[in-house]
Every structure is written in structure tokens, then in C-alpha cells.
Design an enzyme around this catalytic site. Structure first.
Site, mmCIF file in Angstrom:
data_model
loop_
_atom_site.group_PDB
_atom_site.id
_atom_site.type_symbol
_atom_site.label_atom_id
_atom_site.label_comp_id
_atom_site.label_asym_id
_atom_site.label_seq_id
_atom_site.Cartn_x
_atom_site.Cartn_y
_atom_site.Cartn_z
ATOM 1 N N ASP A 185 -25.197 -6.199 1.117
ATOM 2 C CA ASP A 185 -24.040 -6.323 0.220
ATOM 3 C C ASP A 185 -24.355 -5.476 -1.006
ATOM 4 O O ASP A 185 -25.203 -5.854 -1.818
ATOM 5 C CB ASP A 185 -23.819 -7.799 -0.163
ATOM 6 C CG ASP A 185 -22.553 -8.014 -0.998
ATOM 7 O OD1 ASP A 185 -22.144 -7.068 -1.702
ATOM 8 O OD2 ASP A 185 -22.008 -9.132 -0.960
ATOM 9 N N ARG A 206 -12.688 -10.996 8.683
ATOM 10 C CA ARG A 206 -11.425 -10.347 9.029
ATOM 11 C C ARG A 206 -11.672 -9.309 10.126
ATOM 12 O O ARG A 206 -12.630 -8.552 10.059
ATOM 13 C CB ARG A 206 -10.821 -9.628 7.816
ATOM 14 C CG ARG A 206 -10.220 -10.545 6.752
ATOM 15 C CD ARG A 206 -8.911 -11.185 7.232
ATOM 16 N NE ARG A 206 -8.296 -12.011 6.202
ATOM 17 C CZ ARG A 206 -8.570 -13.294 6.002
ATOM 18 N NH1 ARG A 206 -9.436 -13.924 6.758
ATOM 19 N NH2 ARG A 206 -7.945 -13.970 5.050
ATOM 20 N N ASP A 240 -13.076 -15.105 14.804
ATOM 21 C CA ASP A 240 -12.069 -16.065 14.304
ATOM 22 C C ASP A 240 -10.841 -15.364 13.741
ATOM 23 O O ASP A 240 -9.994 -16.016 13.137
ATOM 24 C CB ASP A 240 -12.690 -16.964 13.218
ATOM 25 C CG ASP A 240 -11.736 -18.063 12.749
ATOM 26 O OD1 ASP A 240 -11.141 -18.717 13.629
ATOM 27 O OD2 ASP A 240 -11.561 -18.246 11.524
ATOM 28 N N GLU A 260 -2.959 -11.348 13.252
ATOM 29 C CA GLU A 260 -3.094 -12.774 13.604
ATOM 30 C C GLU A 260 -2.717 -13.017 15.063
ATOM 31 O O GLU A 260 -2.180 -14.069 15.407
ATOM 32 C CB GLU A 260 -2.210 -13.662 12.701
ATOM 33 C CG GLU A 260 -2.401 -13.477 11.212
ATOM 34 C CD GLU A 260 -3.730 -14.019 10.694
ATOM 35 O OE1 GLU A 260 -4.280 -14.958 11.292
ATOM 36 O OE2 GLU A 260 -4.225 -13.474 9.688
ATOM 37 N N HIS A 302 -8.270 -18.041 13.690
ATOM 38 C CA HIS A 302 -8.272 -18.053 12.218
ATOM 39 C C HIS A 302 -8.231 -19.489 11.681
ATOM 40 O O HIS A 302 -7.348 -19.844 10.901
ATOM 41 C CB HIS A 302 -7.079 -17.233 11.674
ATOM 42 C CG HIS A 302 -7.257 -16.841 10.231
ATOM 43 N ND1 HIS A 302 -6.386 -16.019 9.563
ATOM 44 C CD2 HIS A 302 -8.202 -17.163 9.303
ATOM 45 C CE1 HIS A 302 -6.786 -15.844 8.321
ATOM 46 N NE2 HIS A 302 -7.890 -16.541 8.139
HETATM 47 N N1 LIG Z 1 -11.788 -17.309 8.806
HETATM 48 C C1 LIG Z 1 -11.222 -17.806 7.724
HETATM 49 O O1 LIG Z 1 -10.403 -18.727 7.802
HETATM 50 C C2 LIG Z 1 -11.616 -17.281 6.381
HETATM 51 C C3 LIG Z 1 -11.510 -18.127 5.248
HETATM 52 C C4 LIG Z 1 -11.958 -17.646 4.017
HETATM 53 C C5 LIG Z 1 -12.442 -16.350 3.897
HETATM 54 N N2 LIG Z 1 -12.462 -15.543 4.990
HETATM 55 C C6 LIG Z 1 -12.937 -14.163 4.881
HETATM 56 O O2 LIG Z 1 -14.358 -14.207 4.726
HETATM 57 C C7 LIG Z 1 -14.785 -13.079 3.951
HETATM 58 C C8 LIG Z 1 -15.662 -13.556 2.815
HETATM 59 O O3 LIG Z 1 -14.936 -14.429 1.961
HETATM 60 P P1 LIG Z 1 -15.616 -14.988 0.611
HETATM 61 O O4 LIG Z 1 -14.772 -16.122 0.148
HETATM 62 O O5 LIG Z 1 -17.065 -15.156 0.813
HETATM 63 O O6 LIG Z 1 -15.342 -13.732 -0.354
HETATM 64 P P2 LIG Z 1 -16.249 -13.258 -1.555
HETATM 65 O O7 LIG Z 1 -15.378 -12.363 -2.368
HETATM 66 O O8 LIG Z 1 -16.926 -14.418 -2.214
HETATM 67 O O9 LIG Z 1 -17.381 -12.370 -0.844
HETATM 68 C C9 LIG Z 1 -17.138 -11.114 -0.279
HETATM 69 C C10 LIG Z 1 -18.413 -10.304 -0.406
HETATM 70 O O10 LIG Z 1 -18.202 -9.021 0.224
HETATM 71 C C11 LIG Z 1 -19.031 -8.149 -0.485
HETATM 72 N N3 LIG Z 1 -18.804 -6.746 -0.197
HETATM 73 C C12 LIG Z 1 -17.935 -5.882 -0.798
HETATM 74 N N4 LIG Z 1 -18.086 -4.650 -0.286
HETATM 75 C C13 LIG Z 1 -19.068 -4.731 0.638
HETATM 76 C C14 LIG Z 1 -19.662 -3.793 1.506
HETATM 77 N N5 LIG Z 1 -19.326 -2.503 1.504
HETATM 78 N N6 LIG Z 1 -20.634 -4.208 2.338
HETATM 79 C C15 LIG Z 1 -21.025 -5.511 2.341
HETATM 80 N N7 LIG Z 1 -20.489 -6.450 1.540
HETATM 81 C C16 LIG Z 1 -19.523 -6.064 0.703
HETATM 82 C C17 LIG Z 1 -18.771 -8.497 -1.941
HETATM 83 O O11 LIG Z 1 -19.757 -7.959 -2.815
HETATM 84 C C18 LIG Z 1 -18.797 -10.012 -1.872
HETATM 85 O O12 LIG Z 1 -20.100 -10.512 -2.138
HETATM 86 C C19 LIG Z 1 -13.500 -12.361 3.497
HETATM 87 O O13 LIG Z 1 -13.231 -11.298 4.394
HETATM 88 C C20 LIG Z 1 -12.433 -13.423 3.650
HETATM 89 O O14 LIG Z 1 -11.159 -12.853 3.862
HETATM 90 C C21 LIG Z 1 -12.095 -15.983 6.221
#
Ligand SMILES: NC(=O)c1ccc[n+]([C@@H]2O[C@H](COP(=O)([O-])OP(=O)(O)OC[C@H]3O[C@@H](n4cnc5c(N)ncnc54)[C@H](O)[C@@H]3O)[C@@H](O)[C@H]2O)c1
Length: 325
Positions: free
Chosen positions: A185, A238, A262, A267, A286
Site C-alpha cells: 500500500d 471491487r 465478492d 454487480e 457483494h
Molecule cells: N465487499 C464489500 O461489501 C465491501 C464493503 C466495504 C468496502 N469494500 C471495498 O474494500 C476496499 C477497502 O475498503 P476500506 O474501507 O478498507 O477502504 P480504505 O480507504 O480504508 O482503504 C483503502 C486502502 O487502499 C489503499 N491504496 C490506495 N492506492 C493503492 C495502491 N495503488 N495499491 C495498494 N493500496 C492502495 C489506500 O492507501 C488505503 O489504505 C474498497 O475497495 C472498498 O470499496 C467492499
């Protein structure tokens, strides 16, 4: 009290946050999640509803808070999401309306589903369940031990791509299983691996980055080719983060042991999609964040933020602090 706020809440709301909100405001509670057919308000519908209720606080999860909603004189908007992308924040800010969000509300929920998918893929849980239900415990003349041997997760290396709220909630769970956990990250100081080094070392690659221009399609054919033979790929973030055709190719070639997913673009995954026919792939629609705790967490974050706002404070989850200055 004449100036007691009135809150229209169309998000699912529960627990301590609900109690706090009821202490602060008169509450009209009509959550979208209990509606069948599905009811997600567009901006016109939401504006109309807010005006009909005489509300001056609105708390939503997916309803659109744009255009006419921002012509209503609101005290605050609560968006029960980490990223309040259903709110026109610029327009709210221009009208001096504070917008609250709910960061990390579903981190534990998604981390738990990540672990569930990983176990399900690695131990063939869904396939094994199907064999029992279909009366095929001795499928093709074999005993189950012949078909279901796997390496344990304990002692293996997990590579987390993205170390935000979900990545961190996943890290300690996997460490608790006895895995070595590494992370990539660029914006997190304790994620010290380059993507290429992570792909080369990890037995499990699990996606937890947000979708940005930089991360979209970041796992393509080249990255799948860099993964270890028999690695497992998990994506509870995603689908846009990986190239689905390249994933299918990596699975078909036998290079990857399996995948747990997931999320699908739009979707939706057509039932004739190659992934659907793969026994070493586990697919969920999802549902990563779908826990009651997620609702309790966002309720508390939004209600506590509102309490601070009404008391003249500046909550950490205020998206547009400039409205207070
Ligand atoms: N399946 C689901 O129902 C569900 C629910 C919530 C979140 N999500 C997804 O999970 C993911 C994480 O969510 P979160 O709440 O932890 O978000 P968050 O914003 O807390 O964390 C995202 C992380 O991605 C990092 N990032 C940015 N660019 C990057 C890169 N080039 N390489 C690696 N890491 C990088 C950021 O620095 C950050 O630490 C998101 O894609 C979100 O959409 C999915």
C-alpha cells in the site's frame, strides 16, 4: 422543545446510535432495507419526502442527496458509508450543510467474509457440501480424502493489497490463523512490500485497495503470472481492481489454485460466465458488509457526529469541516 431537530432516517439504524439519535431529535425511521420492492430515492423523491416530514436532518445510506435535496434548509446530512459518494458534498458545502460519513463501519464484516472465502476456497467447502447434498460422497468411485486434500493456511504467507480499514481488520485475523502477512500500500507506512515482491512471496493474494485510476485493473495477466504456482486469489474489495479475463486465464491454466470473489462489475455475473463453472472458485454477491454490526457501527458514528455538531464541536467524521469556519 421548539428547536428540537427532526431527523428523517432512511438508512438501517440500530443500537446505541439509535438511542443517541432519539435523544437528540424527533426521528422518522423508514429504512430502505425493509422495503420490497427495493426503494432507493432519487434526489427529487428524497427532497419531497424530507419536506413532507418537515425534517431538517437526513440520514441515508444509498439515497441520492443531490440537486433539490440541497435546496432544503438542512442542519446536517448523515451518509452511512465510508465514501459518501451518494452526496453532492460540494453543493452541501456551498450551502453550509455539514456532511457526516461512517468510515470503517464494515471493516470487520468484510474481513470476516474474506477469511470465510479463503477457507471455503482452500478446503473446497462449497464443493464438499454439494457432494453430500447430492449423495455423491463417493463421487466417481473415490473417497472424499482423495478429492479434498489441501495445504493448511497456518504457516503460509498472505499478501494484502491495500492496508486501510478492511486490510487492517483482515491482517490480525490472518495472523491469528498463524499466517505470515505482508502488505502493499503506497500510502501506508507499515505496508513495506512492492506489488511485485508481494506477488512473488504470497500464497494468498487478497485485495483491499480502493478503486482509483491507479488501482483500476492493477492485477492483470502480468500480475497473475507473477503469483506463485497454486496461489489463491481473493477479492472482497471491487472487481475493477482485477482483469476478470486474465483471472479466468490464470485459473484455466491451473496456475492458480482457486479464487474467492465478492464483487462483479455491474454487480452481475452471467450464469454462463466461465467463473461459474469452476469448482475451485467461490462466488458471493457483494455481501461483505452485510452484518447487523455494520449498521450498529454506522449508526453510532453518525449519531455521535451529529451530537458533536449540535454541541458546537467538529467531529472527526465530518467530510466538509470548512462549513464550520
Ligand atoms: N465487499 C464489500 O461489501 C465491501 C464493503 C466495504 C468496502 N469494500 C471495498 O474494500 C476496499 C477497502 O475498503 P476500506 O474501507 O478498507 O477502504 P480504505 O480507504 O480504508 O482503504 C483503502 C486502502 O487502499 C489503499 N491504496 C490506495 N492506492 C493503492 C495502491 N495503488 N495499491 C495498494 N493500496 C492502495 C489506500 O492507501 C488505503 O489504505 C474498497 O475497495 C472498498 O470499496 C467492499
Amino acid at each position: 422543545m421548539a428547536d428540537r431537530p427532526k431527523a428523517l432516517v432512511t438508512a438501517p439504524f440500530r443500537g446505541e446510535g439509535f438511542d443517541t439519535l432519539e435523544r437528540l431529535a424527533d426521528v422518522v425511521y423508514d429504512p430502505w432495507i425493509e422495503q420490497q420492492p427495493l426503494r432507493i430515492y432519487n434526489s427529487e423523491q428524497l427532497a419531497e419526502r424530507i419536506e413532507a416530514e418537515g425534517a431538517n436532518v437526513v440520514v441515508v445510506e444509498s439515497d441520492s442527496v443531490k440537486g433539490p435535496v440541497l435546496d432544503v434548509p438542512l442542519l446536517a446530512i448523515g451518509s452511512c458509508r465510508g465514501d459518501p459518494n451518494n452526496v453532492d458534498v460540494a453543493a452541501a458545502t456551498a450551502r453550509g450543510i455539514p456532511v457526516l460519513r461512517a468510515p470503517g463501519r464494515n471493516a470487520d464484516a468484510v474481513a470476516e467474509l474474506t477469511v470465510a472465502l479463503l477457507f471455503a476456497v482452500n478446503r473446497g467447502v462449497v464443493r464438499a457440501d454439494r457432494d453430500v447434498r447430492e449423495g455423491e460422497i463417493y463421487r466417481d468411485g473415490t473417497i472424499p480424502y482423495q478429492r479434498f486434500r489441501a495445504w493448511q493456511l497456518t504457516g503460509r504467507t498472505a499478501g494484502l493489497v491495500g492496508l486501510g480499514a478492511v486490510g487492517r481488520a483482515t491482517r490480525w485475523r490472518l495472523e491469528g490463523l498463524g499466517m505470515r502477512v505482508i502488505a502493499h500500500d503506497p500510502y501506508s507506512d507499515d505496508a513495506i512490500h512492492t506489488l511485485d515482491d508481494l506477488l512473488a512471496e504470497a500464497d494468498v493474494v487478497s485485495m483491499h485497495a480502493m478503486v482509483t485510476q491507479e488501482t483500476q485493473g492493477m492485477i492483470g495477466a502480468e500480475q497473475f503470472a507473477r503469483m506463485k504456482d497454486d496461489a489463491i486469489f481473493v477479492n472482497t474489495a471491487r472487481a475493477m481492481l482485477h482483469d476478470t479475463d486474465a483471472l479466468v486465464g490464470a485459473l484455466e491454466s491451473g496456475r492458480l489454485a482457486g479464487a474467492g470473489l465478492d464483487h462483479f462489475e455491474g454487480e452481475h455475473l452471467p450464469i454462463d460466465h466461465p467463473l461459474v463453472g469452476m469448482p475451485n472458485v467461490v462466488l458471493t454477491p457483494h455481501i461483505g458488509g452485510a452484518t447487523y454490526d455494520t449498521e450498529a457501527n454506522h449508526s453510532k458514528l453518525i449519531a455521535d457526529g451529529l451530537e458533536q455538531l449540535l454541541g458546537g464541536g467538529k467531529p472527526d467524521n465530518l467530510v466538509n469541516p470548512e462549513v464550520l469556519s
